[in-house]
Write a protein that holds these residues in place. Structure first.
Motif, PDB file in Angstrom:
ATOM      1  N   UNK A  85       0.788  -1.247   0.000  1.00 29.18           N
ATOM      2  CA  UNK A  85       0.000   0.000   0.000  1.00 29.18           C
ATOM      3  C   UNK A  85       0.821   1.299   0.000  1.00 29.18           C
ATOM      4  N   UNK A  86       1.794   1.452   0.859  1.00 28.25           N
ATOM      5  CA  UNK A  86       2.452   2.755   0.990  1.00 28.25           C
ATOM      6  C   UNK A  86       3.555   2.995  -0.030  1.00 28.25           C
ATOM      7  N   UNK A  87       3.987   1.963  -0.777  1.00 28.38           N
ATOM      8  CA  UNK A  87       5.028   2.137  -1.807  1.00 28.38           C
ATOM      9  C   UNK A  87       4.390   2.052  -3.191  1.00 28.38           C
ATOM     10  N   UNK A  88       4.882   2.876  -4.125  1.00 33.57           N
ATOM     11  CA  UNK A  88       4.222   2.989  -5.425  1.00 33.57           C
ATOM     12  C   UNK A  88       5.145   2.764  -6.624  1.00 33.57           C
ATOM     13  N   UNK A  89       6.312   2.184  -6.396  1.00 37.71           N
ATOM     14  CA  UNK A  89       7.244   1.950  -7.509  1.00 37.71           C
ATOM     15  C   UNK A  89       7.319   0.469  -7.842  1.00 37.71           C
ATOM     16  N   UNK A  90       7.186   0.146  -9.130  1.00 40.27           N
ATOM     17  CA  UNK A  90       7.251  -1.240  -9.617  1.00 40.27           C
ATOM     18  C   UNK A  90       8.332  -1.344 -10.686  1.00 40.27           C
ATOM     19  N   UNK A  91       9.075  -2.410 -10.660  1.00 40.87           N
ATOM     20  CA  UNK A  91      10.074  -2.680 -11.703  1.00 40.87           C
ATOM     21  C   UNK A  91       9.655  -3.932 -12.462  1.00 40.87           C
ATOM     22  N   UNK A  92       9.621  -3.837 -13.772  1.00 40.99           N
ATOM     23  CA  UNK A  92       9.286  -4.986 -14.618  1.00 40.99           C
ATOM     24  C   UNK A  92      10.099  -4.893 -15.903  1.00 40.99           C
ATOM     25  N   UNK A  93       9.708  -5.624 -16.937  1.00 53.65           N
ATOM     26  CA  UNK A  93      10.455  -5.599 -18.190  1.00 53.65           C
ATOM     27  C   UNK A  93       9.578  -5.103 -19.331  1.00 53.65           C
ATOM     28  N   UNK A 100       0.491  -9.103 -18.073  1.00 55.96           N
ATOM     29  CA  UNK A 100       1.149  -8.227 -17.105  1.00 55.96           C
ATOM     30  C   UNK A 100       1.446  -6.854 -17.694  1.00 55.96           C
ATOM     31  N   UNK A 101       1.845  -6.811 -18.958  1.00 59.83           N
ATOM     32  CA  UNK A 101       2.175  -5.535 -19.572  1.00 59.83           C
ATOM     33  C   UNK A 101       0.984  -4.574 -19.536  1.00 59.83           C
ATOM     34  N   UNK A 102      -0.173  -5.081 -19.928  1.00 61.87           N
ATOM     35  CA  UNK A 102      -1.375  -4.237 -19.914  1.00 61.87           C
ATOM     36  C   UNK A 102      -1.799  -3.908 -18.484  1.00 61.87           C
ATOM     37  N   UNK A 103      -1.585  -4.839 -17.563  1.00 55.49           N
ATOM     38  CA  UNK A 103      -1.939  -4.596 -16.166  1.00 55.49           C
ATOM     39  C   UNK A 103      -1.070  -3.492 -15.564  1.00 55.49           C
ATOM     40  N   UNK A 104       0.232  -3.533 -15.852  1.00 51.36           N
ATOM     41  CA  UNK A 104       1.126  -2.500 -15.327  1.00 51.36           C
ATOM     42  C   UNK A 104       0.820  -1.133 -15.947  1.00 51.36           C
ATOM     43  N   UNK A 105       0.453  -1.119 -17.210  1.00 52.06           N
ATOM     44  CA  UNK A 105       0.048   0.133 -17.846  1.00 52.06           C
ATOM     45  C   UNK A 105      -1.179   0.711 -17.136  1.00 52.06           C
ATOM     46  N   UNK A 107      -1.947   0.174 -13.993  1.00 55.37           N
ATOM     47  CA  UNK A 107      -1.526   0.633 -12.666  1.00 55.37           C
ATOM     48  C   UNK A 107      -0.902   2.030 -12.733  1.00 55.37           C
ATOM     49  N   UNK A 108      -0.254   2.342 -13.867  1.00 54.89           N
ATOM     50  CA  UNK A 108       0.326   3.679 -14.025  1.00 54.89           C
ATOM     51  C   UNK A 108      -0.764   4.749 -13.949  1.00 54.89           C
ATOM     52  N   UNK A 109      -1.922   4.425 -14.498  1.00 56.00           N
ATOM     53  CA  UNK A 109      -3.030   5.390 -14.478  1.00 56.00           C
ATOM     54  C   UNK A 109      -3.616   5.544 -13.079  1.00 56.00           C
ATOM     55  N   UNK A 110      -3.214   4.646 -12.170  1.00 53.89           N
ATOM     56  CA  UNK A 110      -3.714   4.698 -10.796  1.00 53.89           C
ATOM     57  C   UNK A 110      -2.665   5.217  -9.814  1.00 53.89           C
ATOM     58  N   UNK A 111      -1.627   5.841 -10.359  1.00 60.22           N
ATOM     59  CA  UNK A 111      -0.643   6.492  -9.496  1.00 60.22           C
ATOM     60  C   UNK A 111       0.640   5.734  -9.256  1.00 60.22           C
ATOM     61  N   UNK A 112       0.795   4.538  -9.839  1.00 62.50           N
ATOM     62  CA  UNK A 112       2.039   3.793  -9.671  1.00 62.50           C
ATOM     63  C   UNK A 112       3.090   4.274 -10.677  1.00 62.50           C
ATOM     64  N   UNK A 113       4.330   4.247 -10.250  1.00 59.15           N
ATOM     65  CA  UNK A 113       5.454   4.510 -11.155  1.00 59.15           C
ATOM     66  C   UNK A 113       6.037   3.155 -11.565  1.00 59.15           C
ATOM     67  N   UNK A 114       6.071   2.890 -12.861  1.00 55.22           N
ATOM     68  CA  UNK A 114       6.540   1.594 -13.349  1.00 55.22           C
ATOM     69  C   UNK A 114       7.791   1.777 -14.213  1.00 55.22           C
ATOM     70  N   UNK A 115       8.859   1.078 -13.868  1.00 54.04           N
ATOM     71  CA  UNK A 115      10.094   1.076 -14.659  1.00 54.04           C
ATOM     72  C   UNK A 115      10.117  -0.164 -15.540  1.00 54.04           C
TER      73      UNK A 115
END
Length: 375
Positions: A85-93, A100-105, A107-115
Motif C-alpha cells: 500500500x504505501x510504496x508505489x514503484x514497480x520494476x518490470x520488463x 502483465x504488460x497491460x496490467x502494469x500500464x 496501474x500507471x493510471x492509478x498512481x504507480x510509477x513503473x520502470x
C-alpha cells in the motif's frame, strides 16, 4: 497437420485426460462442502496442491489455483501490492507477457510509477539493471523467468537473492518455464504457472505466494482458495493439472535434451539459407531449447505462417495472447530489431511429440517458402 506451436498451448496428455475423467466422476462435489462427497473433492484438491508445491520446492499453503496463467499473474501482483500500500514503484520488463504488460500500464493510471527494463544483447535482464533501479519506494519487482517469444531465460535466482536482502517483493511469471527447467521458489516470493503449457487442461493455473509474505485479497470476504480467488474450485481440472505437472517434471531433463537435439537438427538443415532464415537465439547462452524464434529476411512472418499452414505445418507469429494486434512483437523490438524486422518474425515451438522426421519436413517447407517467394 504437424503441430509446432506448443508454446501457445499443448494437447492434453492421455494420463491427464484419464485423471480428469475419473475426478469428474468421483470428485464432483464442492470441495468446500462438509459432507463426505465434498470431502473427496477436498482431499483431491489437497493432494494436487502438494504435488505442485513439491515440484517448485515450495509449501502447499502457498499454492492457489486460478483460471490460468494470466489470471495468476494479475491476482498475484495485485494481492501483493494490496499488502504493501504505501510504496508505489514497480520494476518490470519491456517484454513481459501481455497480461502483465497491460496490467502494469493500467496501474500507471492509478498512481504507480513503473520502470520497464529492456533486456541486454543476450535477451536477458541482468542483476545490475535491477540493482540500479531499486529504491526505497520500490514495492515490487516482476521479472518473467522465460520469454514466450524469444525463449530467453532470466537469472531469477540471483535477482531473488538480491531483492530478499533489500526486502523488496519479487514475482516471476514462470508460465513458459514450469515443467521445462527447474524452478525453486526459496528465493522468489511469488510465481505464476499454467496447466495448458504442460499437457494439462485449459482454464486452470496456479499462483504461488510464499506463506511468509503478507498479501491482501482483491475481493475481501472471498472464501475459496483461502480468499485468493472467488468461485467454486474446478477439482477435476486441478487433478489433471497436477498429473500433467508430475509427469512432465519426471521427464524434464530427457525432454530438455530432446529439444536441444531437435533445435540443432533444424539449425543444421537450414544452414545453407542462413542469410534468408536466421534463428534469433541460436548463439544466446540462456534460452529454452523448445522455443525457436526465426526472422525471414524480406518476408513477413504472417505470410510464412499462412504458407506453412497451407503445407500442413502449424507455426505462429508470436504469443497467442497478442494475435490480432497490428503492432510488432515487443520482445523482438526490445532486443534491438526495428519494426520492419520484427514483422518478419516467426516462432516455432517444440513439444514432447515432435520428431526428427517432422523437423526435416518443416525444414523443407520453410526452404520451399523462401525459394518460391524469391521467384
Amino acid at each position: 497437420m504437424i503441430y509446432f506451436d506448443y508454446a501457445a498451448t499443448t494437447p492434453m496428455s492421455e494420463n491427464a485426460l484419464n485423471i480428469y475423467a475419473k475426478a469428474a466422476k468421483n470428485a464432483y462435489g464442492n470441495s468446500s462442502s462438509l459432507h463426505d462427497i465434498g470431502d473427496i473433492s477436498a482431499r483431491t484438491l489437497s493432494a494436487s496442491r502438494k504435488v505442485i508445491a513439491t515440484i517448485i520446492n515450495g509449501h502447499e499453503k502457498g499454492v492457489y489455483f486460478t483460471s490460468g496463467g494470466s489470471e495468476a499473474n494479475i491476482l498475484t501482483v495485485q494481492s501483493l501490492l494490496n499488502g504493501i500500500q504505501h510504496k508505489k514503484h514497480i520494476i518490470t520488463t519491456a517484454n513481459e507477457h501481455s497480461s502483465l504488460h497491460t496490467f502494469f500500464k493500467n496501474l500507471e493510471s492509478k498512481g504507480f510509477e513503473v520502470s520497464y527494463l529492456k533486456p541486454n544483447q543476450q535477451g536477458i535482464i541482468t542483476l545490475n539493471q535491477i540493482q540500479s533501479e531499486v529504491s526505497k519506494e520500490t514495492a515490487l519487482v516482476s521479472i518473467q523467468h522465460g520469454n514466450s517469444e524469444i525463449g530467453t531465460i532470466n537469472p531469477i535466482e540471483d535477482i531473488g537473492l538480491f531483492l530478499r536482502e533489500k526486502r523488496v517483493l519479487f514475482h516471476s511469471d514462470c508460465v513458459q518455464t514450469f515443467g521445462k527447467i527447474p524452478i525453486d521458489v526459496k528465493l522468489i516470493d511469488a510465481i505464476s504457472i499454467s496447466s495448458h503449457k504442460i499437457y494439462g487442461p485449459k482454464g486452470i493455473g496456479a499462483a504461488y505466494i510464499s506463506p511468509s509474505v503478507h498479501w491482501q485479497p482483491i475481493l475481501p470476504g472471498t472464501t475459496h482458495e483461502s480468499g485468493f480467488r472467488p468461485g467454486t474450485v474446478d477439482v477435476p481440472a486441478i487433478a489433471a493439472f497436477a498429473t500433467a505437472a508430475s509427469d512432465i517434471s519426471k521427464d524434464q531433463q530427457k525432454l530438455y535434451d530432446h529439444f536441444v537435439q531437435l533445435k540443432n537438427q533444424l539449425i543444421e538443415f537450414l544452414e545453407p539459407y542462413h542469410d534468408k532464415i536466421s534463428l534469433i537465439n541460436a548463439h544466446l547462452p540462456h534460452t529454452l531449447p523448445n522455443i525457436l524464434p526465426f526472422l525471414f529476411n524480406g518476408i513477413e512472418g504472417q505470410y510464412v505462417m499462412l504458407e506453412a499452414n497451407r503445407f500442413g505445418m502449424a507455426i505462429s507469429t508470436g504469443s497467442a495472447c497478442q494475435v490480432g494486434m497490428q503492432a510488432p512483437s515487443r520482445s523482438i523490438l526490445a532486443i534491438g530489431y526495428n519494426e520492419q524486422q520484427a514483422k518478419q518474425y516467426v516462432r516455432i515451438s517444440l513439444g514432447k511429440d515432435t520428431t526428427f522426421t517432422q523437423i526435416e519436413k518443416l525444414g523443407k517447407v520453410l526452404i520451399n517458402i523462401v525459394e518460391n517467394f524469391r521467384k
